[in-house]
Design a protein around this motif. Structure first.
Motif, PDB file in Angstrom:
ATOM      1  N   MET A   1       0.839  -1.185   0.000  1.00 54.67           N
ATOM      2  CA  MET A   1       0.000   0.000   0.000  1.00 54.67           C
ATOM      3  C   MET A   1       0.881   1.243   0.000  1.00 54.67           C
ATOM      4  O   MET A   1       1.886   1.300   0.682  1.00 54.67           O
ATOM      5  N   SER A   2       0.514   2.242  -0.769  1.00 50.54           N
ATOM      6  CA  SER A   2       1.284   3.481  -0.806  1.00 50.54           C
ATOM      7  C   SER A   2       0.517   4.595  -0.111  1.00 50.54           C
ATOM      8  O   SER A   2      -0.695   4.528   0.049  1.00 50.54           O
ATOM      9  N   LEU A   3       1.236   5.613   0.273  1.00 51.61           N
ATOM     10  CA  LEU A   3       0.642   6.757   0.951  1.00 51.61           C
ATOM     11  C   LEU A   3      -0.101   7.650  -0.025  1.00 51.61           C
ATOM     12  O   LEU A   3       0.309   7.808  -1.175  1.00 51.61           O
ATOM     13  N   GLY A   4      -1.183   8.279   0.450  1.00 53.27           N
ATOM     14  CA  GLY A   4      -1.938   9.212  -0.365  1.00 53.27           C
ATOM     15  C   GLY A   4      -2.854  10.059   0.499  1.00 53.27           C
ATOM     16  O   GLY A   4      -2.992   9.828   1.700  1.00 53.27           O
ATOM     17  N   PHE A   5      -3.484  11.041  -0.111  1.00 53.94           N
ATOM     18  CA  PHE A   5      -4.408  11.927   0.591  1.00 53.94           C
ATOM     19  C   PHE A   5      -5.399  12.507  -0.404  1.00 53.94           C
ATOM     20  O   PHE A   5      -5.234  12.385  -1.617  1.00 53.94           O
ATOM     21  N   LYS A   6      -6.424  13.182   0.129  1.00 55.08           N
ATOM     22  CA  LYS A   6      -7.428  13.850  -0.694  1.00 55.08           C
ATOM     23  C   LYS A   6      -7.826  15.145   0.013  1.00 55.08           C
ATOM     24  O   LYS A   6      -8.055  15.152   1.224  1.00 55.08           O
ATOM     25  N   VAL A   7      -7.883  16.259  -0.750  1.00 44.70           N
ATOM     26  CA  VAL A   7      -8.349  17.541  -0.231  1.00 44.70           C
ATOM     27  C   VAL A   7      -9.448  18.060  -1.163  1.00 44.70           C
ATOM     28  O   VAL A   7      -9.453  17.747  -2.349  1.00 44.70           O
ATOM     29  N   ARG A 108       6.256   6.178  -1.319  1.00 48.60           N
ATOM     30  CA  ARG A 108       6.748   4.996  -0.618  1.00 48.60           C
ATOM     31  C   ARG A 108       6.433   5.132   0.869  1.00 48.60           C
ATOM     32  O   ARG A 108       6.430   6.236   1.419  1.00 48.60           O
ATOM     33  N   GLU A 109       6.198   4.000   1.505  1.00 51.29           N
ATOM     34  CA  GLU A 109       5.885   4.006   2.932  1.00 51.29           C
ATOM     35  C   GLU A 109       7.159   3.978   3.754  1.00 51.29           C
ATOM     36  O   GLU A 109       7.506   2.976   4.366  1.00 51.29           O
ATOM     37  N   ASP A 110       7.846   5.108   3.720  1.00 52.68           N
ATOM     38  CA  ASP A 110       9.022   5.289   4.564  1.00 52.68           C
ATOM     39  C   ASP A 110       8.998   6.728   5.072  1.00 52.68           C
ATOM     40  O   ASP A 110       8.093   7.507   4.742  1.00 52.68           O
ATOM     41  N   GLU A 111       9.964   7.088   5.892  1.00 57.01           N
ATOM     42  CA  GLU A 111       9.970   8.432   6.482  1.00 57.01           C
ATOM     43  C   GLU A 111      10.010   9.524   5.416  1.00 57.01           C
ATOM     44  O   GLU A 111       9.297  10.522   5.510  1.00 57.01           O
ATOM     45  N   ALA A 112      10.833   9.348   4.393  1.00 57.41           N
ATOM     46  CA  ALA A 112      10.924  10.350   3.325  1.00 57.41           C
ATOM     47  C   ALA A 112       9.599  10.465   2.570  1.00 57.41           C
ATOM     48  O   ALA A 112       9.160  11.571   2.247  1.00 57.41           O
ATOM     49  N   GLY A 113       8.953   9.337   2.310  1.00 62.23           N
ATOM     50  CA  GLY A 113       7.663   9.353   1.620  1.00 62.23           C
ATOM     51  C   GLY A 113       6.586  10.044   2.439  1.00 62.23           C
ATOM     52  O   GLY A 113       5.796  10.833   1.915  1.00 62.23           O
ATOM     53  N   ARG A 114       6.540   9.752   3.734  1.00 62.05           N
ATOM     54  CA  ARG A 114       5.564  10.421   4.605  1.00 62.05           C
ATOM     55  C   ARG A 114       5.795  11.929   4.613  1.00 62.05           C
ATOM     56  O   ARG A 114       4.848  12.709   4.472  1.00 62.05           O
ATOM     57  N   LYS A 115       7.043  12.336   4.764  1.00 56.39           N
ATOM     58  CA  LYS A 115       7.348  13.770   4.818  1.00 56.39           C
ATOM     59  C   LYS A 115       6.913  14.464   3.523  1.00 56.39           C
ATOM     60  O   LYS A 115       6.271  15.508   3.552  1.00 56.39           O
ATOM     61  N   ARG A 116       7.245  13.887   2.377  1.00 53.01           N
ATOM     62  CA  ARG A 116       6.882  14.508   1.102  1.00 53.01           C
ATOM     63  C   ARG A 116       5.365  14.511   0.910  1.00 53.01           C
ATOM     64  O   ARG A 116       4.817  15.463   0.362  1.00 53.01           O
TER      65      ARG A 116
END
Length: 160
Positions: A1-7, A108-116
């Protein structure tokens, strides 16, 4: 699973005006890509640049309905590099306004991916607020907003 969002947000203008404010580089440069602008209209199958040096791949443009884009998700430090997917949807409302939803996914589900992903979520939220102010009141909220702009430095990816 990859990170994502919706606004999402409501803009008190017809869908044709709101859609044009995204695909038209002159308008987009007036409230969002304010430093060095947008290089060309969003046309499916093309790559444009935003802020002078960020390539944006245009996958799909359905007039007054949807725009699908891809761009660098990991930044210069990501090995191997990868793209995130941005989908913008434009919904006409009964009162003549438009409801815009922007979703981005694929980090990507890592610290750099979360931050970006957090930075881009902030950036797209700002984009909606800036588009609302620009279209409804003719105000550019991003003018002088970032420290880099105040110092005359070039735009950075984390200034979206």
């Amino acid at each position: 699973m990859s990170l994502g969002f919706k606004v999402s947000g409501r803009i008190a203008k017809p869908v044709a005006d709101v859609f044009d404010a995204v695909v038209n580089p002159t308008k987009l440069s007036g409230y969002f890509t304010t430093i060095k602008g947008a290089s060309a209209p969003l046309v499916a199958g093309t790559t444009v640049t935003w802020w002078g040096d960020i390539p944006v791949e245009v996958d799909e443009v359905v007039p007054q309905r949807r725009i699908v884009l891809r761009w660098d998700g990991g930044g210069a430090d990501a090995k191997p590099s990868y793209r995130t997917r941005i989908e913008m949807n434009f919904e006409p409302l009964e009162d003549g306004a438009t409801f815009v939803t922007i979703a981005e996914e694929g980090w990507r589900e890592d610290e750099a991916g979360r931050k970006r992903s957090y930075l881009n979520c902030e950036g797209w939220s700002q984009m909606l607020a800036c588009m609302k102010a620009y279209l409804e009141h003719g105000i550019n909220l991003r003018d002088g907003y970032y420290r880099s702009e105040l110092k005359g430095e070039p735009a950075r990816e984390d200034n979206l």
